[in-house]
Design a protein around this motif. Structure first.
Motif, PDB file in Angstrom:
ATOM      1  N   ILE A 171       0.844  -1.191   0.000  1.00 22.02           N
ATOM      2  CA  ILE A 171       0.000   0.000   0.000  1.00 22.02           C
ATOM      3  C   ILE A 171       0.884   1.247   0.000  1.00 22.02           C
ATOM      4  CG2 ILE A 171      -1.578   1.364   1.425  1.00 22.02           C
ATOM      5  CD1 ILE A 171      -2.896  -1.306   2.252  1.00 22.02           C
ATOM      6  N   PHE A 172       1.954   1.200   0.788  1.00 24.53           N
ATOM      7  CA  PHE A 172       2.822   2.364   0.924  1.00 24.53           C
ATOM      8  C   PHE A 172       3.653   2.604  -0.330  1.00 24.53           C
ATOM      9  CE2 PHE A 172       2.112   0.639   5.178  1.00 24.53           C
ATOM     10  CZ  PHE A 172       1.402   1.702   5.711  1.00 24.53           C
ATOM     11  N   SER A 173       4.202   1.551  -0.934  1.00 23.26           N
ATOM     12  CA  SER A 173       5.022   1.761  -2.137  1.00 23.26           C
ATOM     13  C   SER A 173       4.160   2.208  -3.316  1.00 23.26           C
ATOM     14  CB  SER A 173       5.830   0.503  -2.491  1.00 23.26           C
ATOM     15  OG  SER A 173       4.996  -0.566  -2.842  1.00 23.26           O
ATOM     16  N   VAL A 174       2.972   1.679  -3.421  1.00 23.15           N
ATOM     17  CA  VAL A 174       2.067   2.101  -4.498  1.00 23.15           C
ATOM     18  C   VAL A 174       1.622   3.552  -4.274  1.00 23.15           C
ATOM     19  CG1 VAL A 174      -0.197   1.687  -5.562  1.00 23.15           C
ATOM     20  CG2 VAL A 174       1.304  -0.248  -5.063  1.00 23.15           C
ATOM     21  N   ALA A 175       1.390   3.929  -3.015  1.00 20.87           N
ATOM     22  CA  ALA A 175       0.967   5.298  -2.720  1.00 20.87           C
ATOM     23  C   ALA A 175       2.119   6.292  -2.849  1.00 20.87           C
ATOM     24  CB  ALA A 175       0.372   5.372  -1.311  1.00 20.87           C
ATOM     25  N   LEU A 176       3.335   5.890  -2.485  1.00 18.70           N
ATOM     26  CA  LEU A 176       4.469   6.808  -2.534  1.00 18.70           C
ATOM     27  C   LEU A 176       5.052   6.977  -3.931  1.00 18.70           C
ATOM     28  CD1 LEU A 176       6.502   6.021   0.707  1.00 18.70           C
ATOM     29  CD2 LEU A 176       5.411   8.167   0.101  1.00 18.70           C
ATOM     30  N   PHE A 177       4.896   5.996  -4.794  1.00 14.29           N
ATOM     31  CA  PHE A 177       5.500   6.061  -6.119  1.00 14.29           C
ATOM     32  C   PHE A 177       5.106   7.318  -6.895  1.00 14.29           C
ATOM     33  CE2 PHE A 177       5.707   5.064 -10.662  1.00 14.29           C
ATOM     34  CZ  PHE A 177       7.073   4.837 -10.769  1.00 14.29           C
ATOM     35  N   PRO A 178       3.825   7.688  -6.961  1.00 14.69           N
ATOM     36  CA  PRO A 178       3.481   8.929  -7.679  1.00 14.69           C
ATOM     37  C   PRO A 178       4.132  10.171  -7.064  1.00 14.69           C
ATOM     38  CG  PRO A 178       1.510   7.645  -7.269  1.00 14.69           C
ATOM     39  CD  PRO A 178       2.622   6.987  -6.516  1.00 14.69           C
ATOM     40  N   PHE A 179       4.287  10.200  -5.730  1.00 11.53           N
ATOM     41  CA  PHE A 179       4.948  11.329  -5.083  1.00 11.53           C
ATOM     42  C   PHE A 179       6.415  11.412  -5.490  1.00 11.53           C
ATOM     43  CE2 PHE A 179       1.390  10.808  -2.087  1.00 11.53           C
ATOM     44  CZ  PHE A 179       0.910  12.114  -2.117  1.00 11.53           C
ATOM     45  N   VAL A 180       7.087  10.261  -5.582  1.00  4.35           N
ATOM     46  CA  VAL A 180       8.481  10.235  -6.014  1.00  4.35           C
ATOM     47  C   VAL A 180       8.590  10.821  -7.419  1.00  4.35           C
ATOM     48  CG1 VAL A 180      10.408   8.722  -6.644  1.00  4.35           C
ATOM     49  CG2 VAL A 180       9.139   8.296  -4.540  1.00  4.35           C
ATOM     50  N   VAL A 181       7.714  10.401  -8.311  1.00  5.65           N
ATOM     51  CA  VAL A 181       7.749  10.891  -9.692  1.00  5.65           C
ATOM     52  C   VAL A 181       7.477  12.397  -9.736  1.00  5.65           C
ATOM     53  CG1 VAL A 181       6.631  10.740 -11.955  1.00  5.65           C
ATOM     54  CG2 VAL A 181       7.158   8.653 -10.685  1.00  5.65           C
ATOM     55  N   VAL A 182       6.472  12.862  -9.019  1.00  9.28           N
ATOM     56  CA  VAL A 182       6.124  14.287  -9.027  1.00  9.28           C
ATOM     57  C   VAL A 182       7.253  15.120  -8.438  1.00  9.28           C
ATOM     58  CG1 VAL A 182       4.573  16.008  -7.977  1.00  9.28           C
ATOM     59  CG2 VAL A 182       3.633  13.967  -9.050  1.00  9.28           C
ATOM     60  N   ILE A 183       7.818  14.699  -7.331  1.00 11.34           N
ATOM     61  CA  ILE A 183       8.865  15.488  -6.686  1.00 11.34           C
ATOM     62  C   ILE A 183      10.125  15.542  -7.547  1.00 11.34           C
ATOM     63  CG2 ILE A 183      10.474  15.498  -4.734  1.00 11.34           C
ATOM     64  CD1 ILE A 183       8.069  14.787  -2.976  1.00 11.34           C
ATOM     65  N   PHE A 184      10.527  14.413  -8.147  1.00  7.10           N
ATOM     66  CA  PHE A 184      11.714  14.446  -8.977  1.00  7.10           C
ATOM     67  C   PHE A 184      11.465  15.169 -10.301  1.00  7.10           C
ATOM     68  CE2 PHE A 184      13.503  11.649  -5.896  1.00  7.10           C
ATOM     69  CZ  PHE A 184      14.866  11.911  -5.963  1.00  7.10           C
ATOM     70  N   THR A 185      10.244  15.146 -10.797  1.00  9.97           N
ATOM     71  CA  THR A 185       9.916  15.946 -11.982  1.00  9.97           C
ATOM     72  C   THR A 185      10.019  17.433 -11.630  1.00  9.97           C
ATOM     73  OG1 THR A 185       8.457  14.221 -12.787  1.00  9.97           O
ATOM     74  CG2 THR A 185       8.139  16.400 -13.709  1.00  9.97           C
ATOM     75  N   TRP A 186       9.545  17.784 -10.460  1.00  8.89           N
ATOM     76  CA  TRP A 186       9.652  19.166  -9.965  1.00  8.89           C
ATOM     77  C   TRP A 186      11.125  19.546  -9.823  1.00  8.89           C
ATOM     78  CZ3 TRP A 186      10.644  20.585  -4.553  1.00  8.89           C
ATOM     79  CH2 TRP A 186      10.517  21.950  -4.319  1.00  8.89           C
ATOM     80  N   LEU A 187      11.965  18.639  -9.271  1.00  5.89           N
ATOM     81  CA  LEU A 187      13.382  18.925  -9.129  1.00  5.89           C
ATOM     82  C   LEU A 187      14.055  19.104 -10.496  1.00  5.89           C
ATOM     83  CD1 LEU A 187      14.471  16.455  -6.309  1.00  5.89           C
ATOM     84  CD2 LEU A 187      14.504  18.943  -6.221  1.00  5.89           C
ATOM     85  N   ALA A 188      13.637  18.307 -11.469  1.00  6.41           N
ATOM     86  CA  ALA A 188      14.244  18.369 -12.796  1.00  6.41           C
ATOM     87  C   ALA A 188      13.967  19.710 -13.474  1.00  6.41           C
ATOM     88  CB  ALA A 188      13.739  17.219 -13.666  1.00  6.41           C
ATOM     89  N   ARG A 189      12.827  20.297 -13.193  1.00  2.00           N
ATOM     90  CA  ARG A 189      12.492  21.568 -13.818  1.00  2.00           C
ATOM     91  C   ARG A 189      13.269  22.684 -13.156  1.00  2.00           C
ATOM     92  NH1 ARG A 189       8.337  20.728 -17.262  1.00  2.00           N
ATOM     93  NH2 ARG A 189       7.019  18.973 -16.807  1.00  2.00           N
TER      94      ARG A 189
END
Length: 175
Positions: free
Chosen positions: A157-175
């Motif tokens: 439950i936690f890895s499935v829920a956290l995965f989108p946050f990881v993608v969003v945060i690193f996409t934000w960092l990349a910009r």
């Protein structure tokens, strides 16, 4: 229904994996700014949740079985094989597929890092190889590796829920 816990988990193994994977992550993704520390913290939470449930106490399966009436005769496999009902065979297939995807992600990460390292030695901007197709191969490799390990191989439950946050945060960092 007997609710005794007969297998307390392999917490030693969970700690070893958390330390090794975290060392690798911080060794190659050393955060420089507070924004990068935010992203690293989310990935660290993902790593801890994944391995604590994989080798420690399988909270996801416990919650699904106990609270949602998904009682199965055999629930010591991963989430996908428990939900679909394929048992050990389903777990083995998801394990192989998850590791294959994770290794592709690690390969992308390593190749992107190699290209940046060579370009820094030559004092040039990388525009060939992987960088011809992807702006951030290391982030893309990280996403693919986390998807393979935390979504396909051993979803919680936690890895499935956290995965989108990881993608969003690193996409934000990349910009």
């Amino acid at each position: 229904m007997d609710t005794t816990i007969t297998n307390p988990g392999a917490w030693g193994l969970a700690i070893i994996f958390i330390v090794v994977v975290s060392w690798f992550f911080y060794r190659y993704f050393a955060p420089d700014s507070w924004r990068e520390w935010v992203g690293a913290g989310v990935v660290q939470a993902f790593i801890i949740a994944l391995y604590a449930e994989m080798y420690g106490f399988p909270l996801t399966i416990y919650l699904l079985v106990r609270f949602f009436g998904l009682d199965r005769e055999y629930v010591s496999t991963n989430l996908w094989s428990t939900l679909i009902g394929f048992g050990e065979t389903g777990m083995f297939v998801s394990m192989l597929l998850g590791y294959a995807v994770a290794f592709v992600g690690i390969g992308l990460f390593a190749q992107g890092w190699r290209q940046v390292y060579r370009a820094r030695q030559d004092d040039r901007l990388v525009t060939d190889g992987l960088y011809r197709y992807v702006r951030h191969p290391q982030y893309t490799g990280l996403f693919i590796a986390l998807f393979g390990e935390g979504i396909i191989h051993w979803p919680t439950i936690f890895s499935v829920a956290l995965f989108p946050f990881v993608v969003v945060i690193f996409t934000w960092l990349a910009r």
